[in-house]
Design a protein around this motif. Sequence first.
Motif, mmCIF file in Angstrom:
data_model
loop_
_atom_site.group_PDB
_atom_site.id
_atom_site.type_symbol
_atom_site.label_atom_id
_atom_site.label_comp_id
_atom_site.label_asym_id
_atom_site.label_seq_id
_atom_site.Cartn_x
_atom_site.Cartn_y
_atom_site.Cartn_z
ATOM 1 N N CYS A 70 0.751 -1.123 0.054
ATOM 2 C CA CYS A 70 0.039 0.076 -0.056
ATOM 3 C C CYS A 70 0.661 1.210 0.129
ATOM 4 N N LEU A 71 1.747 1.222 0.862
ATOM 5 C CA LEU A 71 2.672 2.253 0.607
ATOM 6 C C LEU A 71 3.560 2.594 -0.570
ATOM 7 N N LEU A 72 3.818 1.477 -1.440
ATOM 8 C CA LEU A 72 4.547 1.515 -2.485
ATOM 9 C C LEU A 72 3.189 2.228 -3.636
ATOM 10 N N VAL A 73 2.207 1.737 -3.502
ATOM 11 C CA VAL A 73 1.080 2.171 -4.439
ATOM 12 C C VAL A 73 0.829 3.645 -4.242
ATOM 13 N N LEU A 74 0.907 3.963 -2.824
ATOM 14 C CA LEU A 74 0.673 5.231 -2.487
ATOM 15 C C LEU A 74 1.815 6.269 -2.972
ATOM 16 N N TYR A 75 2.920 5.981 -2.822
ATOM 17 C CA TYR A 75 4.272 6.892 -3.270
ATOM 18 C C TYR A 75 4.142 6.770 -4.748
ATOM 19 N N ALA A 76 3.922 5.770 -5.612
ATOM 20 C CA ALA A 76 3.727 5.738 -6.954
ATOM 21 C C ALA A 76 2.678 6.678 -7.525
ATOM 22 N N LEU A 77 1.495 6.634 -6.721
ATOM 23 C CA LEU A 77 0.569 7.614 -7.079
ATOM 24 C C LEU A 77 0.896 9.222 -6.887
ATOM 25 N N ALA A 78 1.740 9.277 -5.709
ATOM 26 C CA ALA A 78 1.904 10.744 -5.391
ATOM 27 C C ALA A 78 2.844 11.334 -6.491
ATOM 28 N N VAL A 79 3.883 10.297 -6.907
ATOM 29 C CA VAL A 79 4.839 10.842 -8.132
ATOM 30 C C VAL A 79 4.157 11.021 -9.206
ATOM 31 N N LEU A 80 3.072 10.140 -9.609
ATOM 32 C CA LEU A 80 2.194 10.304 -10.732
ATOM 33 C C LEU A 80 1.477 11.812 -10.514
ATOM 34 N N TYR A 81 0.959 11.967 -9.409
ATOM 35 C CA TYR A 81 0.280 13.116 -9.116
ATOM 36 C C TYR A 81 1.093 14.207 -9.305
ATOM 37 N N ILE A 82 2.348 14.508 -8.766
ATOM 38 C CA ILE A 82 3.474 15.507 -9.061
ATOM 39 C C ILE A 82 3.421 15.686 -10.615
ATOM 40 N N TYR A 83 3.470 14.388 -11.291
ATOM 41 C CA TYR A 83 4.000 14.792 -12.742
ATOM 42 C C TYR A 83 2.622 15.249 -13.340
ATOM 43 N N ALA A 84 1.485 14.975 -12.938
ATOM 44 C CA ALA A 84 0.284 15.348 -13.726
ATOM 45 C C ALA A 84 0.069 16.895 -13.371
ATOM 46 N N VAL A 85 0.217 17.389 -11.915
ATOM 47 C CA VAL A 85 -0.119 18.665 -11.991
ATOM 48 C C VAL A 85 1.003 19.634 -12.592
ATOM 49 N N PHE A 86 2.061 19.147 -12.721
ATOM 50 C CA PHE A 86 3.225 19.911 -13.326
ATOM 51 C C PHE A 86 2.873 19.874 -14.867
ATOM 52 N N ALA A 87 2.526 18.992 -15.424
ATOM 53 C CA ALA A 87 1.938 18.831 -16.826
ATOM 54 C C ALA A 87 0.749 19.782 -16.965
ATOM 55 N N ILE A 88 -0.257 19.871 -16.118
ATOM 56 C CA ILE A 88 -1.104 20.800 -16.416
ATOM 57 C C ILE A 88 -0.796 22.195 -16.538
ATOM 58 N N LEU A 89 0.153 22.544 -15.434
ATOM 59 C CA LEU A 89 0.473 23.842 -15.429
ATOM 60 C C LEU A 89 1.706 24.271 -16.335
ATOM 61 N N SER A 90 2.028 23.177 -17.267
ATOM 62 C CA SER A 90 3.055 23.384 -18.256
ATOM 63 C C SER A 90 4.451 23.690 -17.479
ATOM 64 N N TYR A 91 4.797 23.081 -16.348
ATOM 65 C CA TYR A 91 6.036 23.092 -15.833
ATOM 66 C C TYR A 91 6.711 21.712 -16.093
ATOM 67 N N ARG A 92 8.183 21.994 -16.132
ATOM 68 C CA ARG A 92 8.854 20.749 -16.262
ATOM 69 C C ARG A 92 9.290 20.060 -14.952
ATOM 70 N N VAL A 93 9.431 19.100 -14.604
ATOM 71 C CA VAL A 93 9.848 18.467 -13.214
ATOM 72 C C VAL A 93 10.935 17.309 -13.705
ATOM 73 N N ALA A 94 12.101 17.463 -13.045
ATOM 74 C CA ALA A 94 12.959 16.332 -13.153
ATOM 75 C C ALA A 94 12.521 15.229 -12.283
ATOM 76 N N LEU A 95 13.068 13.910 -12.561
ATOM 77 C CA LEU A 95 12.716 12.599 -11.827
ATOM 78 C C LEU A 95 13.089 12.830 -10.357
ATOM 79 N N VAL A 96 14.145 13.304 -10.116
ATOM 80 C CA VAL A 96 14.641 13.364 -8.651
ATOM 81 C C VAL A 96 13.545 14.267 -7.981
ATOM 82 N N GLN A 97 13.298 15.677 -8.631
ATOM 83 C CA GLN A 97 12.265 16.438 -7.963
ATOM 84 C C GLN A 97 10.989 16.043 -7.658
ATOM 85 N N ALA A 98 10.607 15.109 -8.679
ATOM 86 C CA ALA A 98 9.379 14.568 -8.593
ATOM 87 C C ALA A 98 9.334 13.612 -7.541
#
Length: 185
Positions: A70-98
């Motif tokens: 569950c923690l792994l799924v939660l963390y993966a979802l959180a990273v996906l959330y970061i990428y989705a939010v930054f993509a909507i706002l047209s920002y770039r985010v590096a993997l380490v930052q995400a």
Amino acid sequence: MSSNVDNALFFLVSTLFKLAMWVLILRVALQLVRADFFNPVSQLVWRLTQPVVGPASRIVPRYQRWDLACLLVLYALAVLYIYAVFAILSYRVALVQALWLGLVSVISLTLMLLTFSIFVQAILSWLGPGVNNRAGSVLWSLNEPLLGRIRRFVPAVSGIDLSPLVAILVLQVLYYLLPLHPVLR
């Protein structure tokens, strides 16, 4: 796209991701505090998360009371959330930052969930003191480990338990100390 559409899309995506992460956080927390599994609220959390966590739990083992799948799924979802939010706002985010922002967002959502649950438990205690309901017992199971520790240092004043107030203040201070990106607040 217009600004209004971007705002609506950001709100919708952010809300859906946060709700999903809250349910996963709640699953982990309820298992950690050993809340009543047969309570309808616990059953709802279990049924909502089982389709995603179930397959992962066949691969990732549990460690004592920690549901690592569950923690792994939660963390993966959180990273996906970061990428989705930054993509909507047209920002770039590096993997380490995400990865970092994903961890910080999980911690911030956990603090927000604890704050909200303590607040609801306090309101329920005012509305119907001594009334036992299913949601109240889950909230008590979830919050009592924290509130019990605070009660050792903050005694009741005139019969009023101040531990929820102290807990909410501490949780909010911790939330604002997190190095959370302004977009995610």
